[in-house]
Scaffold this motif. Structure first.
Motif, mmCIF file in Angstrom:
data_model
loop_
_atom_site.group_PDB
_atom_site.id
_atom_site.type_symbol
_atom_site.label_atom_id
_atom_site.label_comp_id
_atom_site.label_asym_id
_atom_site.label_seq_id
_atom_site.Cartn_x
_atom_site.Cartn_y
_atom_site.Cartn_z
ATOM 1 N N LEU A 39 -3.208 90.455 1.839
ATOM 2 C CA LEU A 39 -3.425 89.014 1.938
ATOM 3 C C LEU A 39 -2.171 88.276 2.405
ATOM 4 O O LEU A 39 -2.257 87.153 2.900
ATOM 5 C CB LEU A 39 -3.867 88.466 0.580
ATOM 6 C CG LEU A 39 -4.236 86.981 0.511
ATOM 7 C CD1 LEU A 39 -5.381 86.659 1.473
ATOM 8 C CD2 LEU A 39 -4.622 86.592 -0.913
ATOM 9 N N GLN A 40 -1.022 88.899 2.278
ATOM 10 C CA GLN A 40 0.225 88.204 2.570
ATOM 11 C C GLN A 40 0.337 87.715 4.013
ATOM 12 O O GLN A 40 0.817 86.589 4.249
ATOM 13 C CB GLN A 40 1.411 89.090 2.185
ATOM 14 C CG GLN A 40 1.533 89.278 0.682
ATOM 15 C CD GLN A 40 2.646 90.224 0.288
ATOM 16 O OE1 GLN A 40 3.600 90.421 1.038
ATOM 17 N NE2 GLN A 40 2.515 90.829 -0.882
ATOM 18 N N PRO A 41 -0.098 88.484 5.045
ATOM 19 C CA PRO A 41 -0.044 87.941 6.409
ATOM 20 C C PRO A 41 -0.912 86.698 6.584
ATOM 21 O O PRO A 41 -0.545 85.772 7.318
ATOM 22 C CB PRO A 41 -0.541 89.101 7.277
ATOM 23 C CG PRO A 41 -0.296 90.323 6.465
ATOM 24 C CD PRO A 41 -0.512 89.897 5.043
ATOM 25 N N LYS A 42 -2.062 86.648 5.923
ATOM 26 C CA LYS A 42 -2.932 85.475 6.008
ATOM 27 C C LYS A 42 -2.279 84.276 5.336
ATOM 28 O O LYS A 42 -2.368 83.145 5.827
ATOM 29 C CB LYS A 42 -4.282 85.785 5.374
ATOM 30 C CG LYS A 42 -5.048 86.900 6.087
ATOM 31 C CD LYS A 42 -6.355 87.226 5.382
ATOM 32 C CE LYS A 42 -7.063 88.378 6.093
ATOM 33 N NZ LYS A 42 -8.332 88.742 5.430
ATOM 34 N N LEU A 43 -1.612 84.520 4.200
ATOM 35 C CA LEU A 43 -0.900 83.439 3.539
ATOM 36 C C LEU A 43 0.235 82.942 4.425
ATOM 37 O O LEU A 43 0.456 81.731 4.558
ATOM 38 C CB LEU A 43 -0.356 83.915 2.189
ATOM 39 C CG LEU A 43 0.542 82.922 1.440
ATOM 40 C CD1 LEU A 43 -0.207 81.632 1.132
ATOM 41 C CD2 LEU A 43 1.083 83.545 0.157
#
Length: 293
Positions: free
Chosen positions: A248-252
């Motif tokens: 999820l970190q790239p989307k955040l």
């Protein structure tokens, strides 16, 4: 806490002298003065320096002025010129640049609560008084130690700015208290929304943060706003940010970069005005090196 001879940043008390202003400059407790608070970079984040009228040099090896323990800053990186009611920031043609409120500058006028960056050193410029520096204006942070006093000053300096903040510390030291202070002392009129990233199931994390459209997945019977939209106009506190699923970190990161949120199952983006305050008890630098953050 008294400064070492080679460290011009100093915790100020009413009796302190400093490397950039002598005691007579703050004899009047209500006289206006400019203070530069270092909030990131170097050996200690809890330091400040009063600026005397005239020119103060900033850099890694300045003979007099504000010395930065920062390998990305130049030997003589910039000058701060205090004249009348303002401060002019002048870059010395440095490789890594000088930034005022996120914009790289050659020379620019700074204002109260401007965020300045020299290399990797992040600072906040405040117009204040000696009385205000002494005032325990953050009652939620208690304690009389130099570290507690410095933390109150740091929070008071950061709160009115637009800067996003990462709070580091062990569990139980009061990171959420500090996050709430940053929100309460800001000019943001939206809500303070706290999210424990470590308590969100991995399969629901994206929907929880960004919301979802009707029919996006089984059980999505209606559209739902996520935490970002819930905090629109206010502050989103991402507690335990180091526990956020790696996928999820790239989307955040994209949301943080563009400030636009797209619900799961929706192709339309929605702009959000959210200040981010994050917290963790993990060593994120080590996690990045290990590929886990």
């Amino acid at each position: 806490m008294r400064p070492r001879n080679d460290e011009p940043w100093t915790e100020h008390t009413r009796s302190d002298t400093t490397t950039t202003a002598d005691a007579s400059a703050v004899a009047d407790a209500d006289a206006p003065l400019w203070v530069l608070f270092r909030v990131h970079g170097g050996k200690s984040p809890l330091r400040s320096a009063m600026l005397a009228p005239g020119v103060t040099s900033v850099g890694r090896a300045v003979p007099e002025g504000i010395r930065l323990a920062d390998d990305r800053s130049s030997r003589i990186h910039a000058s701060l010129v205090v004249d009348g009611d303002g401060v002019t920031v002048e870059d010395h043609d440095t490789k890594n640049g000088t930034f005022v409120d996120g914009t790289r500058i050659h020379a620019a006028r700074a204002r109260d609560v401007s965020v300045l960056r020299f290399g990797d050193s992040l600072c906040v410029l405040r117009r204040t008084t000696a009385r205000a520096l002494d005032d325990a204006s953050v009652p939620d942070v208690i304690g009389a130690s130099p570290a507690a006093c410095a933390l109150r000053r740091q929070l008071a300096a950061l709160a009115p700015t637009a800067a996003w903040v990462l709070l580091l510390g062990e569990t139980g030291v009061g990171k959420e208290v500090c996050a709430r202070v940053l929100h309460q002392k800001s000019d943001r009129r939206g809500p303070f929304v706290a999210v424990n990233c470590g308590a969100i199931p991995a399969e629901l994390a994206e929907s929880q943060l960004f919301g979802h459209a009707k029919g996006a997945f089984t059980g999505a019977d209606s559209a739902r706003d996520g935490w970002f939209q819930a905090a629109d106009g206010g502050t989103l506190f991402l507690d335990e940010i180091g526990e956020l699923p790696l996928t999820l970190q790239p989307k955040l990161l994209r949301v943080l970069d563009e400030r636009v949120v797209a619900r799961v199952g929706d192709t339309r983006g929605r702009a959000v005005d959210v200040r981010i305050v994050a917290a963790t008890n993990r060593d994120l630098g080590r996690d990045v090196e290990q590929g886990t953050f």
